[in-house]
Motif scaffolding. Structure first.
Motif: not given
Length: 493
Positions: A419-441
């Protein structure tokens, strides 16, 4: 020399509803047509001498009698508009356009003109043919005298003669005001700014010119700039009765009075050079005007002008004779264009200001919404604490139990993995990963894990402590060596 203005030239003239402005001569008779065609050559519609486009009186007016402002206004003013004792004039006889008496003269004039252009008999030899061509040239140009007979006076060629090439047909606005509205236009040889700054003094002066009667009030309907630093002022006069009612003086009555010699002289001192009524034409007057082409205008051109009329309900064809008339209408059109541009600029500035105010208002609304939400949360917290204190010691009620069950159900739905909380955690992890790779690049450097970083920091700290201890031991050994050296020196000495 066959030069024409080009048929029916569309040039809607606003202002005084006709080419009456900017002229030096006006028709003394009431121009019921509202001032159409008053020109320096004697006028187009309103000329008392039936030359060219002229007519003897106003359209549809059987008389030019100015019987005073009191006629038709009741008996409250003692038989006159303020007791001016205006004597009625004699009635004029004539047809609708006042041309019946001058028809023979016109016929003779046309015959003489034709003789001067085609068969002059002044010299009796071949020079008469040269004279005929010279007369034709003068007639086409619209100036000069045409000699054709030793026994008859020469023909005066004016721009109103039928053979003049410098003429065309334009369009003017049909006045829409009724006679009951009482609108009369006064043209001043003053700038608009001067007229507006002295508007109150102007109203007082006009009231004095009209007799200064306390039951009469002069009102200004509008002020508009005209070319050549001239100004148009539209006025009307209101008459108050002793019983408290009031009504406007009809436009024709007011115009008849201001056209009187003594009143006109006083208005001239106020820089008024022309006055016309702003009244609409009756259907019969309009039909009669359009049925017959004005003198000097080719009926074919007149009919074509009626066909080419862009708005037959609002515009009426008006002859334009000479470059002076064309220039006057051009100046009026330029003046109106400037006024329209000025109005468009004002509207544009207003729109810009409204857009700024709208942006400010939208920002304030968003701010107030946030503030309202914060206050709502604070109020809710206060209500919760107050309700807790009020219900302290009481058992849980049925409705409260239902609310608790509903809240538990909602909480379970939110905490469910899919449900919503699990989807929200998944979205947050995706955002952190995108920010991490973006910062590295973006920065082009490696990132160290937090646990490993803490271990490296601890190891470096231990190394630093070991180095500090080693330095301390070396310092102690140096002190001991110095003491040994001093002892050896003492013994040897």
């Amino acid at each position: 020399m066959a030069f024409n203005f080009g048929g029916a030239a569309t040039n809607p003239a606003t202002g005084l509803a006709g080419p009456g402005f900017g002229t030096t001569t006006t028709a003394a008779a009431p121009a019921g047509f509202g001032g159409f065609g008053t020109t320096t050559t004697g006028g187009l519609f309103g000329n008392t001498q039936n030359k060219g486009f002229g007519f003897s009186s106003g359209l549809g007016t059987g008389t030019t009698a100015a019987a005073g402002f009191g006629t038709g206004l009741g008996t409250t003013l003692g038989g006159g508009f303020g007791g001016f004792n205006i004597q009625p004039q004699q009635q004029q006889q004539g047809s609708f356009f006042g041309q019946q008496a001058q028809a023979p003269a016109q016929s003779n004039q046309l015959v003489h003109t034709a003789n001067a252009l085609s068969a002059p008999t002044l010299l009796g030899d071949e020079r008469d043919a040269i004279l005929a061509k010279w007369n034709q040239l003068q007639a086409f140009w619209g100036t000069g005298k045409g000699y054709f007979n030793n026994q008859l006076p020469p023909v005066d060629f004016t721009q109103e003669n039928p053979f003049c090439r410098f003429k065309a047909v334009g369009y003017s606005c049909i006045p829409g005001s009724k006679d009951e509205d009482g609108l009369v236009v006064l043209a001043f040889n003053k700038k608009e700014a001067d007229v507006r700054s002295q508007q109150q003094q102007l109203v007082e002066s006009l009231h004095k010119v009209l007799g200064g009667n306390q039951t009469l009030t002069v009102n200004v309907e509008g002020v508009k700039a005209l070319p050549d630093d001239q100004t148009e002022v539209v006025i009307y006069v209101v008459e108050r009765s002793p019983n408290g009612t009031s009504k406007r003086i009809p436009a024709t009555t007011l115009y008849n009075y201001v056209e009187q010699a003594n009143t006109k002289a006083q208005l001239t001192q106020l820089a008024v050079f022309m006055s016309v009524t702003r009244t609409e034409l009756s259907p019969a007057q309009l039909k009669q005007l359009l049925a017959n082409a004005p003198a000097g205008v080719d009926p074919i051109i007149w009919e074509q002008a009626k066909v080419d009329n862009p708005d037959a309900d609002k515009l009426i064809p008006v002859p334009m004779v000479g470059f002076k008339e064309l220039l006057r209408r051009l100046k009026i059109q330029d003046q109106m264009t400037k006024q329209h541009q000025s109005r468009v600029d004002i509207i544009s500035n207003d729109i810009s200001e409204l857009q700024k105010n709208q942006a400010t208002t939208v920002a304030k609304i968003a701010q107030y919404k946030r503030k309202l939400m914060d206050l709502s949360h604070r109020v809710l917290q206060v209500l919760i604490k107050q309700e807790i204190q009020r219900k302290s010691g009481y058992a849980i009620q049925v409705d409260e139990e239902h609310l608790r069950v509903q809240l538990d159900t909602i909480q379970c739905e939110l905490n469910a993995p899919t449900q919503f909380k699990g989807r929200l955690n998944e979205l947050m992890s995706q955002i952190r990963m995108q920010n991490h790779f973006g910062a590295v690049r973006a920065e082009e450097r490696y990132s160290v894990d937090g646990d490993l970083l803490r271990e490296i920091r601890q190891h470096l700290k231990q190394q630093q402590e070991g180095l500090s201890q080693l330095i301390s031991v070396i310092k102690d050994d140096v002190e001991d060596i110095k003491l040994i050296e001093h002892g050896l020196l003492d013994r040897l000495g």
